[in-house]
Design a protein around this motif. Sequence first.
Motif, mmCIF file in Angstrom:
data_model
loop_
_atom_site.group_PDB
_atom_site.id
_atom_site.type_symbol
_atom_site.label_atom_id
_atom_site.label_comp_id
_atom_site.label_asym_id
_atom_site.label_seq_id
_atom_site.Cartn_x
_atom_site.Cartn_y
_atom_site.Cartn_z
ATOM 1 N N ILE A 222 -8.817 -2.366 -7.734
ATOM 2 C CA ILE A 222 -7.843 -2.015 -8.187
ATOM 3 C C ILE A 222 -7.345 -2.370 -9.348
ATOM 4 O O ILE A 222 -6.471 -3.264 -9.800
ATOM 5 N N THR B 215 -0.355 -3.137 -4.545
ATOM 6 C CA THR B 215 -1.983 -2.276 -3.706
ATOM 7 C C THR B 215 -2.952 -3.208 -3.481
ATOM 8 O O THR B 215 -3.489 -2.671 -2.970
ATOM 9 N N SER C 76 -4.661 3.757 -10.518
ATOM 10 C CA SER C 76 -4.568 2.794 -9.235
ATOM 11 C C SER C 76 -4.531 3.687 -8.664
ATOM 12 O O SER C 76 -4.787 4.122 -7.369
#
Length: 280
Positions: free
Chosen positions: A203, A213, A241
């Motif tokens: 990510i 994340t 992402s």
Amino acid sequence: MELSLPSHLASCNPTPSAQLPKAVARVSPVSLSGGASRIRLFSGKGRRSMEDAPARSPVVSCSSSLQNNGTPAPAAPAIGTGSRIGEVKRVTKETNVAVKINLDGTGVADSSTGIPFLDHMLDQLASHGLFNVHVRATGDIHIDDHHTNEDVALAIGTALLQALGDRKGIHRFGDFSAPLDEALIHVALDLSGRPHLSFDLQIPTQRVGTYDTQLVEHFFQSLVNTSGMTLHIRQLAGKNSHHIIEATFKAFARALRQATEYDLRRQGTIPSSKGVLSRT
């Protein structure tokens, strides 16, 4: 033209042959020319006849509910009766979480965790898994989202464990690849009772909105720990992402749907050569 038929073909309720008169079928000559054939059946002295009826075969057959030996066909075992529902409340000094999940739902999503992006991902779980997912959570998000994210996942895993029960009759394995624009994520899972996570996402950003994340991996690790699931997540492509994470939840939802659905050929048995699937 008249044909003699054995008594057991003239009656679907056989009685000793001594009590049955000889049955005679009278076939119209048109039936021998390829046209629509009609058969008259006569029995006894009165030679009572059935009304002319189209006949596709010169054999009079009994009900299909009987096997060749005349015994009733066994009924298929009943599986999937009722809904498989798990309901969990988890209360700590850091969070207060209530989860209800119906594996046999219609994709109803009703989640409020205080973390908007997590709510969006739980919507994907419900919609693409066709589960009914109800989540209510409050937590110390004034610090960060870590505890709430973790405890929601722990509660969902426990609810899955409850809903699956003894896991009789299910497929057990699920495998799905989900594309989302440039992102492509592959998920394979096994409802084995043994928790394991293999996580390989790259990510590129630290946050999506306000969501950290890094919490994606922690979410799935927590869910795996309480549900007793082996879960492999692989990123095959992706640069955005949001797309990578959303494709992950969609692929997970579809793989979980496959694994939890009933396998009719298994006829309600546990999908394991050991005869048991459990967390212990």
